[in-house]
Design a protein around this motif. Structure first.
Motif, PDB file in Angstrom:
ATOM      1  N   MET A 177      10.926 -10.379   8.723  1.00  0.00           N
ATOM      2  CA  MET A 177       9.700  -9.688   9.015  1.00  0.00           C
ATOM      3  C   MET A 177       8.522 -10.255   8.234  1.00  0.00           C
ATOM      4  O   MET A 177       7.411  -9.836   8.415  1.00  0.00           O
ATOM      5  N   ARG A 178       8.747 -11.241   7.401  1.00  0.00           N
ATOM      6  CA  ARG A 178       7.691 -11.806   6.567  1.00  0.00           C
ATOM      7  C   ARG A 178       6.802 -12.812   7.288  1.00  0.00           C
ATOM      8  O   ARG A 178       5.801 -13.214   6.748  1.00  0.00           O
ATOM      9  N   ARG A 179       7.109 -13.206   8.472  1.00  0.00           N
ATOM     10  CA  ARG A 179       6.346 -14.253   9.150  1.00  0.00           C
ATOM     11  C   ARG A 179       4.893 -13.824   9.370  1.00  0.00           C
ATOM     12  O   ARG A 179       4.585 -12.676   9.579  1.00  0.00           O
ATOM     13  N   ASN A 180       4.007 -14.780   9.306  1.00  0.00           N
ATOM     14  CA  ASN A 180       2.584 -14.583   9.558  1.00  0.00           C
ATOM     15  C   ASN A 180       1.944 -13.501   8.694  1.00  0.00           C
ATOM     16  O   ASN A 180       1.045 -12.806   9.130  1.00  0.00           O
ATOM     17  N   CYS A 181       2.392 -13.371   7.471  1.00  0.00           N
ATOM     18  CA  CYS A 181       1.824 -12.368   6.581  1.00  0.00           C
ATOM     19  C   CYS A 181       1.110 -13.074   5.445  1.00  0.00           C
ATOM     20  O   CYS A 181       1.703 -13.849   4.723  1.00  0.00           O
ATOM     21  N   TYR A 233      -3.365  -6.620   3.861  1.00  0.00           N
ATOM     22  CA  TYR A 233      -4.058  -6.202   5.083  1.00  0.00           C
ATOM     23  C   TYR A 233      -3.392  -6.763   6.323  1.00  0.00           C
ATOM     24  O   TYR A 233      -3.306  -6.097   7.352  1.00  0.00           O
ATOM     25  N   SER A 234      -2.897  -7.969   6.217  1.00  0.00           N
ATOM     26  CA  SER A 234      -2.139  -8.554   7.325  1.00  0.00           C
ATOM     27  C   SER A 234      -0.857  -7.762   7.559  1.00  0.00           C
ATOM     28  O   SER A 234      -0.492  -7.457   8.699  1.00  0.00           O
ATOM     29  N   ALA A 235      -0.170  -7.423   6.482  1.00  0.00           N
ATOM     30  CA  ALA A 235       1.059  -6.628   6.595  1.00  0.00           C
ATOM     31  C   ALA A 235       0.756  -5.274   7.202  1.00  0.00           C
ATOM     32  O   ALA A 235       1.450  -4.813   8.111  1.00  0.00           O
ATOM     33  N   LEU A 236      -0.303  -4.622   6.728  1.00  0.00           N
ATOM     34  CA  LEU A 236      -0.692  -3.320   7.257  1.00  0.00           C
ATOM     35  C   LEU A 236      -0.977  -3.387   8.749  1.00  0.00           C
ATOM     36  O   LEU A 236      -0.519  -2.547   9.525  1.00  0.00           O
ATOM     37  N   GLU A 237      -1.706  -4.396   9.169  1.00  0.00           N
ATOM     38  CA  GLU A 237      -2.017  -4.564  10.591  1.00  0.00           C
ATOM     39  C   GLU A 237      -0.740  -4.732  11.419  1.00  0.00           C
ATOM     40  O   GLU A 237      -0.582  -4.118  12.472  1.00  0.00           O
ATOM     41  N   GLY A 244       7.389  -7.889   0.554  1.00  0.00           N
ATOM     42  CA  GLY A 244       7.276  -8.237  -0.859  1.00  0.00           C
ATOM     43  C   GLY A 244       6.123  -7.524  -1.549  1.00  0.00           C
ATOM     44  O   GLY A 244       5.722  -7.902  -2.646  1.00  0.00           O
ATOM     45  N   ILE A 245       5.583  -6.479  -0.925  1.00  0.00           N
ATOM     46  CA  ILE A 245       4.469  -5.727  -1.493  1.00  0.00           C
ATOM     47  C   ILE A 245       5.038  -4.474  -2.160  1.00  0.00           C
ATOM     48  O   ILE A 245       5.696  -3.663  -1.503  1.00  0.00           O
ATOM     49  N   LEU A 246       4.797  -4.341  -3.470  1.00  0.00           N
ATOM     50  CA  LEU A 246       5.310  -3.186  -4.207  1.00  0.00           C
ATOM     51  C   LEU A 246       4.733  -1.906  -3.613  1.00  0.00           C
ATOM     52  O   LEU A 246       3.532  -1.801  -3.383  1.00  0.00           O
ATOM     53  N   THR A 247       5.596  -0.947  -3.359  1.00  0.00           N
ATOM     54  CA  THR A 247       5.187   0.278  -2.689  1.00  0.00           C
ATOM     55  C   THR A 247       5.914   1.468  -3.280  1.00  0.00           C
ATOM     56  O   THR A 247       7.096   1.389  -3.592  1.00  0.00           O
ATOM     57  N   ARG A 248       5.192   2.576  -3.390  1.00  0.00           N
ATOM     58  CA  ARG A 248       5.796   3.834  -3.812  1.00  0.00           C
ATOM     59  C   ARG A 248       5.376   4.898  -2.806  1.00  0.00           C
ATOM     60  O   ARG A 248       4.213   5.018  -2.460  1.00  0.00           O
ATOM     61  N   TYR A 249       6.351   5.674  -2.335  1.00  0.00           N
ATOM     62  CA  TYR A 249       6.083   6.765  -1.406  1.00  0.00           C
ATOM     63  C   TYR A 249       6.293   8.078  -2.139  1.00  0.00           C
ATOM     64  O   TYR A 249       7.337   8.305  -2.734  1.00  0.00           O
ATOM     65  N   VAL A 250       5.276   8.937  -2.113  1.00  0.00           N
ATOM     66  CA  VAL A 250       5.332  10.218  -2.798  1.00  0.00           C
ATOM     67  C   VAL A 250       4.789  11.282  -1.850  1.00  0.00           C
ATOM     68  O   VAL A 250       3.846  11.048  -1.112  1.00  0.00           O
TER      69      VAL A 250
END
Length: 97
Positions: free
Chosen positions: A1-5, A9-13, A66-72
């Motif tokens: 899933m990392r292609r073209n990132c 902002y690219s990942a979010l899109e 590869g973007i650090l994320t926390r869900y709360v």
């Protein structure tokens, strides 16, 4: 899933696009079959659910990029809400206004 990132902002899109094309938002909560991973089931079988599944799915997708994320999640009780209750006791529920 990392292609073209090339960043967050690219990942979010890409995450938004994929979720909007493949799933449907609903306020209800679907019952996930016993033994199934809820996010995998949401993406492959259920295809519709509430904001909790979208948030959890997005967090996992960001991690895959590869973007650090926390869900709360939690509740918000404003100062006005606190002071408006004469007894000084406030009851928090999952019910919306």
């Amino acid at each position: 899933m990392r292609r073209n990132c090339n960043g967050i902002y690219s990942a979010l899109e890409q995450i938004r696009k994929r979720l909007s094309e493949e799933t449907t938002y609903t306020e209800g909560v679907s019952e996930v079959p016993e033994g199934e991973d809820p996010i995998r089931w949401f993406l492959t079988e259920g295809k519709e659910d509430n904001d909790v599944y979208y948030a959890e799915t997005a967090a996992e997708a960001f991690r895959a990029y590869g973007i650090l994320t926390r869900y709360v999640e939690g509740y918000y009780l404003s100062g006005d809400d606190i002071h408006s209750e004469a007894s000084g006791i406030n009851k928090l529920t999952g019910a919306g206004e």
